[in-house]
Scaffold this active site. Structure first.
Site, PDB file in Angstrom:
ATOM      1  N   ARG A  45      53.123  13.867  -1.580  1.00 34.04           N
ATOM      2  CA  ARG A  45      52.890  13.721  -0.137  1.00 34.04           C
ATOM      3  C   ARG A  45      54.210  13.918   0.601  1.00 34.04           C
ATOM      4  O   ARG A  45      55.026  12.999   0.686  1.00 34.04           O
ATOM      5  CB  ARG A  45      52.311  12.348   0.177  1.00 34.04           C
ATOM      6  CG  ARG A  45      50.927  12.119  -0.407  1.00 34.04           C
ATOM      7  CD  ARG A  45      50.447  10.711  -0.075  1.00 34.04           C
ATOM      8  NE  ARG A  45      49.094  10.471  -0.576  1.00 34.04           N
ATOM      9  CZ  ARG A  45      48.459   9.320  -0.435  1.00 34.04           C
ATOM     10  NH1 ARG A  45      49.055   8.302   0.177  1.00 34.04           N
ATOM     11  NH2 ARG A  45      47.229   9.174  -0.919  1.00 34.04           N
ATOM     12  N   TYR A  60      62.774  18.823  -6.334  1.00 34.67           N
ATOM     13  CA  TYR A  60      63.094  18.984  -4.916  1.00 34.67           C
ATOM     14  C   TYR A  60      64.474  19.618  -4.758  1.00 34.67           C
ATOM     15  O   TYR A  60      65.351  19.477  -5.624  1.00 34.67           O
ATOM     16  CB  TYR A  60      63.118  17.624  -4.209  1.00 34.67           C
ATOM     17  CG  TYR A  60      61.772  17.008  -3.944  1.00 34.67           C
ATOM     18  CD1 TYR A  60      61.137  17.182  -2.719  1.00 34.67           C
ATOM     19  CD2 TYR A  60      61.128  16.239  -4.914  1.00 34.67           C
ATOM     20  CE1 TYR A  60      59.897  16.593  -2.459  1.00 34.67           C
ATOM     21  CE2 TYR A  60      59.884  15.652  -4.669  1.00 34.67           C
ATOM     22  CZ  TYR A  60      59.291  15.839  -3.443  1.00 34.67           C
ATOM     23  OH  TYR A  60      58.071  15.263  -3.189  1.00 34.67           O
ATOM     24  N   ASP A  65      56.742  14.395   3.789  1.00 32.50           N
ATOM     25  CA  ASP A  65      56.829  13.811   5.130  1.00 32.50           C
ATOM     26  C   ASP A  65      56.816  14.887   6.209  1.00 32.50           C
ATOM     27  O   ASP A  65      56.950  16.088   5.921  1.00 32.50           O
ATOM     28  CB  ASP A  65      58.124  13.009   5.274  1.00 32.50           C
ATOM     29  CG  ASP A  65      58.109  11.737   4.449  1.00 32.50           C
ATOM     30  OD1 ASP A  65      57.018  11.187   4.212  1.00 32.50           O
ATOM     31  OD2 ASP A  65      59.200  11.285   4.036  1.00 32.50           O
ATOM     32  N   ARG A 102      65.882  11.750   0.262  1.00 33.37           N
ATOM     33  CA  ARG A 102      66.626  11.785   1.526  1.00 33.37           C
ATOM     34  C   ARG A 102      67.627  10.639   1.621  1.00 33.37           C
ATOM     35  O   ARG A 102      68.725  10.814   2.183  1.00 33.37           O
ATOM     36  CB  ARG A 102      65.645  11.764   2.695  1.00 33.37           C
ATOM     37  CG  ARG A 102      64.851  13.065   2.844  1.00 33.37           C
ATOM     38  CD  ARG A 102      63.687  12.919   3.807  1.00 33.37           C
ATOM     39  NE  ARG A 102      64.134  12.487   5.122  1.00 33.37           N
ATOM     40  CZ  ARG A 102      63.307  12.042   6.070  1.00 33.37           C
ATOM     41  NH1 ARG A 102      61.992  11.943   5.816  1.00 33.37           N
ATOM     42  NH2 ARG A 102      63.781  11.693   7.240  1.00 33.37           N
TER      43      ARG A 102
END
Length: 253
Positions: A51, A112, A53, A199
């Site tokens: 999921r 990522y 953001d 992040r």
């Protein structure tokens, strides 16, 4: 009703993220509404391997949905790709999903990439795709600090306050920091991540890169298990969900 796996690419700019929200347009909503054209006008449920953001991008998101129209995967891909227009969401591939397969629970690794544009001039062509940091970053120091975070740990110091995961324990398999021309790229791999984990890691390594903090500081933050002790949450636009690995990957058409 046949179940399909989809390989999806999207630009998250202007979207509220993967999951449907009360306000704003999500990637999930666009795909489900596109699939309604193949499902007697009813939008089927689309589930994803991760999921993302609001503002986060994807090159290899994997999605599952079932539709009443039994089509060869290559035709399903083309039809869904057509109906996702004009949004910046592309259906790169499709395959029949094996019985019992899940894009979330069958995944064994997620990857990522975070991109930092590290130059004085602001981005023009890459606006919305990078975090612009005009001050020089020491990528070597950031990488050294990142290596101290590998392995299985309690990542409470790097999870969002709104994170709904039952446990903060995660195994970070890879966290590399490399300089590529004017960019500093952070590459992260794990079976699963906490909300905002990547992040928050980037925001903390950023302090090391600016030489405001020593190489050992991000590990001290980790051991302290206090999110307030770490760096900022890096902005979403620099983050891209690269790909997800499965024991038996779908054969994309």
């Amino acid at each position: 009703m046949p179940s399909y796996a989809l390989l999806v690419e999207y630009d998250g700019t202007g979207l509220v993220g993967w999951q449907r929200q009360p306000n704003g347009l999500s990637v999930q909503q666009v795909i489900e509404e596109a699939a309604s054209h193949l499902n007697a006008g009813v939008a089927p449920l689309a589930t994803a391997s991760g999921r993302t953001d609001a503002g986060v991008h994807a090159e290899g998101q994997v999605v599952q949905l079932a539709v009443s129209a039994e089509l060869p995967p290559v035709r399903l891909r083309a039809a869904l790709d057509f109906h996702t227009r004009p949004h910046r969401i592309a259906i790169r591939g499709a395959a029949f999903a094996a019985e019992g397969w899940s894009p979330r629970f069958s995944a064994v690794q997620r990857h990522y990439r975070y991109r930092v544009l590290n130059r004085a001039a602001k981005p023009a062509l890459e606006e919305g795709r990078v975090w612009h940091v005009p001050l020089p970053l020491d990528a070597g120091a950031m990488h050294a600090a990142a290596q101290l975070l590998l392995g299985r740990h309690d990542f409470s110091a790097y999870r969002a306050a709104s994170c709904q995961a039952e446990s903060p324990l995660r195994t970070l398999e890879r966290l590399d920091v490399v300089r590529v021309g004017e960019e500093v790229q952070i590459l992260a791999s794990a079976r699963s991540f906490l909300h905002h984990q990547v992040r928050n890691l980037v925001g903390t390594l950023h302090e090391v890169g600016l030489r405001r903090r020593p190489v050992e500081w991000p590990r001290a933050v980790l051991d302290g298990r206090d999110r307030r002790a770490g760096g900022q949450t890096a902005p979403p636009q620099g983050l891209t969900f690269l790909r997800v690995d499965f024991p038996e990957p779908p054969e994309w058409s």
